[in-house]
Design a protein around this motif. Sequence first.
Motif, mmCIF file in Angstrom:
data_model
loop_
_atom_site.group_PDB
_atom_site.id
_atom_site.type_symbol
_atom_site.label_atom_id
_atom_site.label_comp_id
_atom_site.label_asym_id
_atom_site.label_seq_id
_atom_site.Cartn_x
_atom_site.Cartn_y
_atom_site.Cartn_z
ATOM 1 N N GLU A 28 0.652 -1.198 -0.008
ATOM 2 C CA GLU A 28 -0.115 -0.066 -0.091
ATOM 3 C C GLU A 28 0.749 1.297 -0.048
ATOM 4 O O GLU A 28 0.480 2.353 -0.543
ATOM 5 C CB GLU A 28 -0.961 -0.035 1.263
ATOM 6 C CG GLU A 28 -2.167 -0.984 0.931
ATOM 7 C CD GLU A 28 -1.618 -2.325 1.355
ATOM 8 O OE1 GLU A 28 -0.578 -2.613 2.092
ATOM 9 O OE2 GLU A 28 -2.451 -3.435 0.870
ATOM 10 N N SER A 29 2.083 1.335 0.744
ATOM 11 C CA SER A 29 2.729 2.538 0.860
ATOM 12 C C SER A 29 3.940 2.634 -0.411
ATOM 13 O O SER A 29 5.013 3.506 -0.159
ATOM 14 C CB SER A 29 3.414 2.513 2.260
ATOM 15 O OG SER A 29 4.184 1.355 2.622
ATOM 16 N N ILE A 30 3.860 1.392 -1.023
ATOM 17 C CA ILE A 30 5.019 1.555 -2.104
ATOM 18 C C ILE A 30 4.831 2.467 -3.274
ATOM 19 O O ILE A 30 3.708 2.090 -3.703
ATOM 20 C CB ILE A 30 5.503 -0.153 -2.470
ATOM 21 C CG1 ILE A 30 5.969 -0.582 -1.008
ATOM 22 C CG2 ILE A 30 6.763 -0.194 -3.491
ATOM 23 C CD1 ILE A 30 6.455 -2.144 -1.210
ATOM 24 N N LYS A 31 5.549 3.061 -3.499
ATOM 25 C CA LYS A 31 5.275 4.077 -4.779
ATOM 26 C C LYS A 31 5.908 3.651 -6.049
ATOM 27 O O LYS A 31 5.757 4.175 -7.147
ATOM 28 C CB LYS A 31 5.683 5.526 -4.419
ATOM 29 C CG LYS A 31 5.149 6.082 -3.305
ATOM 30 C CD LYS A 31 5.345 7.375 -3.006
ATOM 31 C CE LYS A 31 4.650 7.925 -1.505
ATOM 32 N NZ LYS A 31 5.252 8.964 -1.225
ATOM 33 N N GLU A 32 6.922 2.777 -6.096
ATOM 34 C CA GLU A 32 7.904 2.416 -7.162
ATOM 35 C C GLU A 32 7.465 0.998 -7.483
ATOM 36 O O GLU A 32 7.751 0.081 -7.131
ATOM 37 C CB GLU A 32 9.527 2.300 -6.691
ATOM 38 C CG GLU A 32 10.009 3.801 -6.331
ATOM 39 C CD GLU A 32 9.513 4.408 -5.080
ATOM 40 O OE1 GLU A 32 9.123 3.695 -4.253
ATOM 41 O OE2 GLU A 32 9.317 5.602 -5.421
ATOM 42 N N LEU A 33 6.425 1.134 -8.673
ATOM 43 C CA LEU A 33 6.039 -0.082 -9.131
ATOM 44 C C LEU A 33 6.200 -0.180 -11.004
ATOM 45 O O LEU A 33 6.030 0.868 -11.394
ATOM 46 C CB LEU A 33 4.503 0.039 -8.943
ATOM 47 C CG LEU A 33 3.535 -0.742 -9.486
ATOM 48 C CD1 LEU A 33 3.496 -1.949 -9.107
ATOM 49 C CD2 LEU A 33 2.164 -0.097 -9.244
ATOM 50 N N VAL A 34 6.610 -1.329 -11.334
ATOM 51 C CA VAL A 34 6.567 -1.407 -12.616
ATOM 52 C C VAL A 34 5.659 -2.528 -13.165
ATOM 53 O O VAL A 34 5.471 -3.380 -12.282
ATOM 54 C CB VAL A 34 7.863 -1.927 -13.126
ATOM 55 C CG1 VAL A 34 7.849 -2.378 -14.536
ATOM 56 C CG2 VAL A 34 9.056 -0.920 -12.985
ATOM 57 N N ILE A 35 4.762 -2.039 -14.027
ATOM 58 C CA ILE A 35 3.698 -3.156 -14.741
ATOM 59 C C ILE A 35 3.802 -3.281 -16.026
ATOM 60 O O ILE A 35 3.828 -1.976 -16.693
ATOM 61 C CB ILE A 35 2.103 -2.252 -14.329
ATOM 62 C CG1 ILE A 35 1.995 -2.377 -12.788
ATOM 63 C CG2 ILE A 35 1.276 -3.428 -14.777
ATOM 64 C CD1 ILE A 35 0.760 -1.639 -12.325
ATOM 65 N N SER A 78 14.711 -5.581 -14.777
ATOM 66 C CA SER A 78 15.554 -4.827 -15.410
ATOM 67 C C SER A 78 15.035 -3.134 -15.056
ATOM 68 O O SER A 78 15.881 -2.394 -14.665
ATOM 69 C CB SER A 78 15.620 -5.032 -16.659
ATOM 70 O OG SER A 78 16.784 -3.929 -17.445
ATOM 71 N N GLY A 79 13.736 -3.131 -15.386
ATOM 72 C CA GLY A 79 13.175 -1.577 -14.885
ATOM 73 C C GLY A 79 13.316 -1.292 -13.435
ATOM 74 O O GLY A 79 13.693 -0.301 -13.314
#
Length: 138
Positions: A28-35, A78-79
Amino acid sequence: MLAALLDLDLVIRDGDDHAFYAQFNQIESIKELVIAYQRRLPVACGVIKPFTATAAEVKRMFVRPDYKKQSLAAKVLSGLENWAIEFGFSLCVLETGKKQPEAIALYQKAGYRITDNYQQYIGIDNSVCLNKPLIAKP
């Protein structure tokens, strides 16, 4: 949606141990996300979060089963690593389970090395911890 699918898979793989691992996988508090998307459908994901002043932790890596074998996990990883470098981290760490041999293989192929279990995973037999030094690309 992808995190929910990942949790369903992990409940099967981890069985009674799932509740232990789940407490460390809140995003919930994580902002660094790769989709990764294909035709506007989210098909793969991963997140990073600060672990120490110099290390980022890779979490919640997942590829929908019908989209495996397309190198999506490697691209997401990698991202995440590139993002960690941009944030000034010099190391990535992660934990996965012995019941996830495809994940271990992915990480080792990407240059991660098995290390001693860290923090909450010390003494947990099913846990496999890995790390990789990060090198900024010119």
